[in-house]
Design an enzyme around this catalytic site. Structure first.
Site, mmCIF file in Angstrom:
data_model
loop_
_atom_site.group_PDB
_atom_site.id
_atom_site.type_symbol
_atom_site.label_atom_id
_atom_site.label_comp_id
_atom_site.label_asym_id
_atom_site.label_seq_id
_atom_site.Cartn_x
_atom_site.Cartn_y
_atom_site.Cartn_z
ATOM 1 N N THR A 178 0.864 -1.181 0.000
ATOM 2 C CA THR A 178 0.000 0.000 0.000
ATOM 3 C C THR A 178 0.899 1.230 0.000
ATOM 4 O O THR A 178 1.417 1.619 1.040
ATOM 5 C CB THR A 178 -0.911 -0.028 1.227
ATOM 6 O OG1 THR A 178 -1.669 -1.234 1.201
ATOM 7 C CG2 THR A 178 -1.867 1.150 1.226
ATOM 8 N N LYS B 213 -7.033 1.235 -3.443
ATOM 9 C CA LYS B 213 -6.646 0.555 -2.201
ATOM 10 C C LYS B 213 -6.688 1.536 -1.020
ATOM 11 O O LYS B 213 -7.233 1.229 0.045
ATOM 12 C CB LYS B 213 -5.240 -0.023 -2.355
ATOM 13 C CG LYS B 213 -4.583 -0.492 -1.059
ATOM 14 C CD LYS B 213 -5.301 -1.659 -0.394
ATOM 15 C CE LYS B 213 -4.651 -2.009 0.943
ATOM 16 N NZ LYS B 213 -5.373 -3.043 1.673
ATOM 17 N N LYS C 189 -0.270 5.967 8.297
ATOM 18 C CA LYS C 189 0.445 6.113 7.024
ATOM 19 C C LYS C 189 -0.540 6.113 5.850
ATOM 20 O O LYS C 189 -0.477 6.955 4.954
ATOM 21 C CB LYS C 189 1.435 4.949 6.847
ATOM 22 C CG LYS C 189 2.206 4.977 5.542
ATOM 23 C CD LYS C 189 2.607 3.568 5.090
ATOM 24 C CE LYS C 189 1.388 2.732 4.676
ATOM 25 N NZ LYS C 189 1.683 1.479 3.981
#
Lengths: 300, 300, 300, 300
Positions: free
Chosen positions: B97, B173, B242
């Site tokens: 990711t 995503k 994040k």
């Protein structure tokens, strides 16, 4: 059972029809009497006063908001309400989405009058009401709730009996609407983002609902949002605002901050200020795209 | 196929094992080499340099964040990276990711080197990776993505091929993780509210997931939240932060405000500031209760 | 002038003293009669009923919230209120911070009774009330407001007469309190940030208030915040919450989203949930530091 | 002193002119050389390379953002930057609003090169720069900062020397811009509310700035907002966004949630998405009115 039914709107008319279909005897009252006609064809008795709807074992009210439920219960000027009309030992089942505070007031008033009060708000849109596919959240005296099973079974696919205080059911209902509105807002933000990057919204929604988000809330509201299909309203934006207001009031009383709730409130106000009062509440999800430079959700 | 696999963490080790189980030839590399041992028992070849993992048709990287992917791809000081090791015509599949910006940089760099680059991030927690039940979102040259079907089929239950630019898959995503975090936050607020009113959280969750919210995201994260089961982390809070950071950066680049995204960022910071860096990211949902006077989510 | 004064709390006692000092004849009423003693020493007449405070040209009410003003105006059970006690042609000056909706109701009720109603909320803390340094925002019939100049001059340093509808003054007052609370919150966030980086908060505040933020709001509340001096309360947190609630209600009625207002509401709830109900409302600004890992603002 | 000045935009040209007026010897560099002409008339020497601006005791850089400062300091391709041009023992004074992270990097790089680095960002708009009325926040080696007094005195009305690490000055500057933007947003919300109720915005602003909010930030930005005077920009919206981004990044590094900061970021994105990139950043305050049904702030 002999059931009075008060409030024949989008939701109530479907519920009353299903009570008739299940063999109950239904006496129907609506402020605008013409709405009762279709039910009469299915076997209901139409009445023109609240008192006349209160002669059975149970009276169910399914109305838009607190003032409507207050007026119907406590009466209005010379008009008798449920409280003075219902026999001792009979039950008032409130299926409206009302405030926790009003639920408390109704509980006390009916107890004092020797009647029962059960809160039984429902989850589901008008299509689900028509198809007897509602989910019923019922709270009140356990024995009384138990006796009402045939009623709840006639209108819903499943009943959840929760802790005895009726107001708990109202809080749960409000929290459920809050979760739906949260889905609308978060989907709206995600679609504004991927849409601006060129991803097809319908394909995106299919991906989501095939995987982690395979739930009715995402399918229904995501579809309305992807197609920008905000009319006719299954549940109008101004009612969505009302429910958020009641949620925040409950949060204030319990001293629980609700930041997404606060965001939703501001979003609904923006939707209404732009003329969206009567759009479906899923239009709230289109505000993210509007703020990102797209079109404002507005009536045709 | 002959596949190099770089990154044997919680997710990668399960994916690599399933590639072996499906009959692929796997060369495995991990910075800490002891993680490769279990895979070697299942038939993998362990290698000690990135270059040695790049001799096949495909190299898959599954790492924690942008810096890790940058280091592995572009090399680090004297260590050769994927870019200088992979044969012309071979494919780098990035399942990490990562940011939309890095995906763009990788696309350009591999194209210049005569290699292919496919973004193929996955949805699912470590259990799903181990069970080959991931959902794969793949974007890149359609012919190349098509050729990779046996790889994706080995690790996931379904593959969604979306628009050709690899970075689109990374955006999708990130938006998916945003939607999950939105579920955690909204459930957290709802549970703080009904919980303070005395409703049992497990019963409440059962009601929700039997009705409008019958989706894995609600079941999984709602359960962790209701049980306050934040250790061990399936996905750590600092990784959640994040991902929100990358989402907000993508939104900034596309000029899309994301108010729930902003709220989640602040929530994650609060979680980390309170010592929750390594808790499961579902702990974010417990902050609502903390702000309402309850206990702070913190490591045991 | 002959003035009745109802409500001798932190603010009212200072105002009433200044009316006496300016030569007015003051009849003072307070629910807890012992608060009148100090004023009697300065020349006031203490009375024990609301009716007795309504025999002059003007009656001023300075109370905590809507219910208190409603009770005093409309009476309570057998107790006569201002409405039935005040002579025709006399004026009720409401200096309390009340809702826009109640201001509207009072305007109509007094007009019907042949009396005048003027909203005259004030800006300033108890020290300013004691020093006759308040700012008065007055709205009502312009001729009546003009006649009240000697009253306003006695309690404040300046009077702003705004558009005729009394409720406008209440809206302006609420918006002013909103702006103060915004200062508290934004200063709180800034101090949490620079403080965690090692900057001295007092020095930081001096820099701010020497430059762009050389205003009483920053000096007063910034100082309380930098010193974490939240007791005794000049203005209690629960009253701050009340004012934000009234602001948001006014915004809802006018369909104006107020995102900082919503944030403040959530902050106040968090402050109260942590036991800060009776702290000074500047404690709201300490929540940012708490969320960043610092100590929760709480009573000693 | 012999001073090089790099960056002759809205702010820098006024500062450089005031250095000349105070008797300093100024060598001026700007990427677009035509901006130096007006300064040459006042006695400056125009140069065409960064290296030529680095021959004195001090070089001051006043540029738009991190990339500009990085390029000027570290050089760009074949062009020498400050770092390789400045004599040992000389000082680089950075007055740009840059990130805390870059300030740290510059501190280390100049120390390694045997040079001094001082962060000296300023508060004030172009008018204040022209009038030598800036406020300077200076951080670095105390002795060096002390020696620079004649420089700071020439451009500003007051200098605040804070804790030795240069980056602290940048954090304080960012927090100051955050507080200004908070004023813009909160005033915007308050004006949207009272404006929709019919209150005149100029009169409202006069009331505020005569009382608790008698500060330049309220007068300046409130005036621009009340008059909707967003062109020409004193400080452009996209620079405002940059500063909020740097603030949030500093907050993330220190683990400090900043909810108003997050709101401001979303607001700036909305402003830019609507075409407001080059409007004055006070236009952010007009978004509240837009969301309440009013006009969108947009270029003429």
């Amino acid at each position: 059972m002999r059931i009075g039914f008060i409030g024949l709107g989008n939701m109530g008319s479907g519920m009353a029809a299903n009570l008739l279909a299940a063999g109950h005897e239904v006496t129907a009252y609506n402020r605008s009497p013409e709405k009762a006609a279709a039910l009469v064809e299915r076997g209901a008795t139409a009445v023109t006063t609240i008192a006349d709807a209160c002669s059975g074992d149970v009276v169910i009210s399914m109305l838009a908001d607190d003032p409507a439920v207050e007026s119907v219960t406590f009466g209005d000027g010379d008009t008798a309400g449920i409280l003075t009309s219902l026999p001792q030992g009979a039950v008032h089942v409130s299926s409206s989405t009302i405030s926790v505070a009003l639920a408390d007031r109704l509980t006390a008033a009916h107890a004092e009058a020797g009647q029962h009060f059960v809160s039984a708000p429902v989850f589901g849109r008008p299509e689900a009401a028509a198809a007897a596919k509602l989910f019923v959240v019922a709270a009140g005296d356990p024995a009384v709730v138990q006796d009402l099973s045939p009623v709840f079974d006639a209108v819903g696919q499943r009943t959840f009996a929760i802790a005895p205080g009726p107001k708990t059911a109202n809080l749960v209902k409000l929290s459920g609407n809050f979760l739906i509105a949260s889905v609308i807002e978060s989907l709206g933000e995600a679609m504004a983002l991927v849409g601006k990057a060129g991803v097809d919204k319908q394909q995106y929604l299919e991906l989501l609902t095939s995987t982690l988000f395979a739930a009715p809330a995402y399918q229904t509201y995501g579809g309305l949002l992807a197609r920008r299909e905000f009319e006719p309203a299954g549940f109008a934006a101004h009612l969505g605002l009302k429910d958020v207001r009641l949620l925040l009031a409950a949060g204030e009383q319990l001293e629980v901050p609700l930041p997404i709730g606060s965001l939703l409130r501001d979003r609904f106000l923006s939707l209404l200020a732009g003329g969206g009062r009567d759009l479906d509440w899923s239009a709230l999800g289109a505000l993210a795209e509007w703020e990102a430079g797209g079109a404002r959700p507005a009536p045709d």
